[in-house]
Design a protein around this motif. Structure first.
Motif, mmCIF file in Angstrom:
data_model
loop_
_atom_site.group_PDB
_atom_site.id
_atom_site.type_symbol
_atom_site.label_atom_id
_atom_site.label_comp_id
_atom_site.label_asym_id
_atom_site.label_seq_id
_atom_site.Cartn_x
_atom_site.Cartn_y
_atom_site.Cartn_z
ATOM 1 N N LEU A 222 23.367 51.317 21.924
ATOM 2 C CA LEU A 222 23.201 52.838 21.569
ATOM 3 C C LEU A 222 24.082 53.165 20.427
ATOM 4 O O LEU A 222 25.125 52.984 20.537
ATOM 5 C CB LEU A 222 23.264 53.433 22.807
ATOM 6 C CG LEU A 222 22.509 53.038 24.175
ATOM 7 C CD1 LEU A 222 22.648 54.057 25.147
ATOM 8 C CD2 LEU A 222 20.912 53.137 23.756
ATOM 9 N N ARG B 125 13.547 48.388 17.778
ATOM 10 C CA ARG B 125 14.648 48.972 16.786
ATOM 11 C C ARG B 125 14.259 50.426 16.480
ATOM 12 O O ARG B 125 13.155 50.773 16.000
ATOM 13 C CB ARG B 125 14.679 48.311 15.691
ATOM 14 C CG ARG B 125 15.332 47.051 15.885
ATOM 15 C CD ARG B 125 15.684 46.311 14.406
ATOM 16 N NE ARG B 125 14.426 45.465 14.198
ATOM 17 C CZ ARG B 125 13.751 45.485 12.749
ATOM 18 N NH1 ARG B 125 14.843 45.824 11.810
ATOM 19 N NH2 ARG B 125 12.931 45.046 12.391
ATOM 20 N N ILE B 126 15.133 51.585 16.931
ATOM 21 C CA ILE B 126 14.759 52.834 16.590
ATOM 22 C C ILE B 126 15.754 53.582 15.912
ATOM 23 O O ILE B 126 17.043 53.265 16.225
ATOM 24 C CB ILE B 126 14.572 53.547 18.174
ATOM 25 C CG1 ILE B 126 13.450 53.067 19.047
ATOM 26 C CG2 ILE B 126 14.422 55.111 17.975
ATOM 27 C CD1 ILE B 126 13.440 53.595 20.380
ATOM 28 N N THR C 267 19.898 60.036 18.341
ATOM 29 C CA THR C 267 18.569 60.070 18.910
ATOM 30 C C THR C 267 18.727 60.592 20.574
ATOM 31 O O THR C 267 19.686 60.194 21.117
ATOM 32 C CB THR C 267 17.822 58.639 19.016
ATOM 33 O OG1 THR C 267 17.537 58.441 17.536
ATOM 34 C CG2 THR C 267 16.900 58.382 19.777
ATOM 35 N N ILE D 56 16.142 52.164 29.335
ATOM 36 C CA ILE D 56 16.422 51.437 28.263
ATOM 37 C C ILE D 56 16.595 50.113 28.445
ATOM 38 O O ILE D 56 17.377 49.743 28.927
ATOM 39 C CB ILE D 56 17.488 52.182 27.345
ATOM 40 C CG1 ILE D 56 17.378 53.871 27.314
ATOM 41 C CG2 ILE D 56 17.687 51.719 25.809
ATOM 42 C CD1 ILE D 56 16.229 54.256 26.657
ATOM 43 N N VAL E 95 23.960 59.334 20.972
ATOM 44 C CA VAL E 95 22.664 59.188 21.736
ATOM 45 C C VAL E 95 22.711 59.703 23.041
ATOM 46 O O VAL E 95 23.840 59.607 23.605
ATOM 47 C CB VAL E 95 22.247 57.584 21.767
ATOM 48 C CG1 VAL E 95 21.143 57.514 22.783
ATOM 49 C CG2 VAL E 95 22.074 57.112 20.349
ATOM 50 N N ARG F 229 17.859 56.816 13.351
ATOM 51 C CA ARG F 229 18.506 57.927 13.799
ATOM 52 C C ARG F 229 17.776 59.265 13.933
ATOM 53 O O ARG F 229 16.970 59.245 13.226
ATOM 54 C CB ARG F 229 19.905 57.945 13.156
ATOM 55 C CG ARG F 229 19.519 58.198 11.620
ATOM 56 C CD ARG F 229 20.816 58.245 10.818
ATOM 57 N NE ARG F 229 21.485 59.595 11.228
ATOM 58 C CZ ARG F 229 22.897 59.652 11.431
ATOM 59 N NH1 ARG F 229 23.612 58.587 11.237
ATOM 60 N NH2 ARG F 229 23.615 60.744 11.942
ATOM 61 N N GLN G 32 17.379 48.801 20.304
ATOM 62 C CA GLN G 32 18.626 49.329 19.492
ATOM 63 C C GLN G 32 18.371 50.592 19.091
ATOM 64 O O GLN G 32 17.177 51.070 18.526
ATOM 65 C CB GLN G 32 18.618 48.465 18.225
ATOM 66 C CG GLN G 32 19.065 47.080 18.351
ATOM 67 C CD GLN G 32 19.275 46.300 16.990
ATOM 68 O OE1 GLN G 32 19.525 46.916 16.048
ATOM 69 N NE2 GLN G 32 19.101 44.944 17.113
ATOM 70 N N VAL G 33 18.966 51.601 19.429
ATOM 71 C CA VAL G 33 19.005 53.125 19.001
ATOM 72 C C VAL G 33 19.767 53.573 18.129
ATOM 73 O O VAL G 33 21.216 53.528 18.305
ATOM 74 C CB VAL G 33 19.023 53.923 20.437
ATOM 75 C CG1 VAL G 33 18.511 55.323 20.267
ATOM 76 C CG2 VAL G 33 17.870 53.231 21.536
ATOM 77 N N VAL H 286 11.924 52.618 27.442
ATOM 78 C CA VAL H 286 11.746 52.044 26.008
ATOM 79 C C VAL H 286 12.086 50.389 26.372
ATOM 80 O O VAL H 286 13.153 50.263 27.007
ATOM 81 C CB VAL H 286 12.908 52.385 25.061
ATOM 82 C CG1 VAL H 286 12.913 51.533 23.791
ATOM 83 C CG2 VAL H 286 12.901 53.852 24.890
#
Length: 263
Positions: free
Chosen positions: A20, A55-56, A42, A32, A24, A58, A37-38, A50
């Motif tokens: 994270l 891969r998420i 976010t 999660i 976040v 910003r 990956q966040v 999730v």
């Protein structure tokens, strides 16, 4: 630059393999998973899940009850490693669902930047969504759909698998699309969606001047209103494309399709 540590509600579960970014926020009863990956800043509202690999980027916002990165809904999926990639500054409203890709479909589902997904929208496996799109409530993509930039899907619109939606297109409420939609078109509901002119108002809002819109209109008339065969229409559109980059994009889209053209 944000340096704050992630904020995780006591009721949330974040697996050890998740990463994270700074700032976040993970809300109540979220999950999660591993290999998620966040990016920075976010936020996840209550009851979001999730699954990874994902891969998420910003500055995304998941409002609540979103199911992101789940296994593809495809009987051919056999547990192979596949992923979901989401860009930056997207908004996902309540009950959005987005699935990872399949090994046979390229291995990934991708979402670009600055998109707005309203409640109950669905992006299936191996779909690729561009930037600045709006998916209204209950708009749904089947597998392997490609959506260009600045596309609007109205409520309850449904897109058949393997179709492409060109940039700046507008799909009307309840339209079911089973063929490729060229850029700039507006599709209205009539069983399966039928072309009903170009998306003039949307193009004006995005800075297209009257000359550009006029050229696109001439290409539309050649393809959809002239009564010409597809081959004949292509010849006429090619003539217009000599003076218009937009029409060249229109023609390139027509000539690169694998599914029948929506006509």
């Amino acid at each position: 630059m944000t340096t704050a540590a992630p904020v995780i509600h006591p009721s949330a579960v974040v697996e050890a393999g998740a990463k994270l970014g700074a700032g976040v926020v993970v809300g109540p009863f979220c999950y999660i998973g591993n290999e998620v990956q966040v990016g920075d800043n976010t936020t996840f509202g209550p009851h979001c899940s999730v699954q990874g690999p994902a891969r998420i980027g910003r500055d995304n916002r998941f409002v609540g009850h979103c199911a992101i990165g789940g296994e593809p809904q495809d009987k051919k999926y056999a547990g192979e490693r596949v992923e979901l990639v989401i860009g930056e500054r997207n908004v996902f409203r309540e009950f959005c669902t987005i699935n990872r890709g399949t090994g046979g479909g390229g291995g990934s589902t991708t979402v670009g930047n600055d998109n707005w997904f309203l409640a109950y929208t669905h992006v299936a496996h191996d779909c690729h969504v561009g930037d600045h799109c709006v998916f209204s409530n209950n708009a749904t993509l089947a597998g392997h759909v490609t959506v260009g930039d600045h596309v609007i899907l109205s409520g309850f619109a449904g897109i058949h698998q393997f179709c492409r939606i060109g940039a700046h297109a507008f799909i009307g409420m309840g339209a079911f699309v089973n063929g490729d939609v060229p850029p700039f078109l507006m599709v209205a509901q009539e069983g399966y969606g039928k072309p009903r002119g170009i998306n003039s108002e949307g193009l004006k809002r995005r800075g297209f001047d009257s000359e550009r819109i006029g050229a696109i209109k001439r290409a539309y008339r050649a393809l959809y209103m002239s009564g010409a065969s597809l081959d004949e229409a292509r010849v006429r559109i090619a003539e217009i494309a000599g003076e218009s980059a937009d029409v060249r994009d229109f023609l390139d889209f027509i000539e690169s399709g694998e599914r029948p053209l929506l006509r």
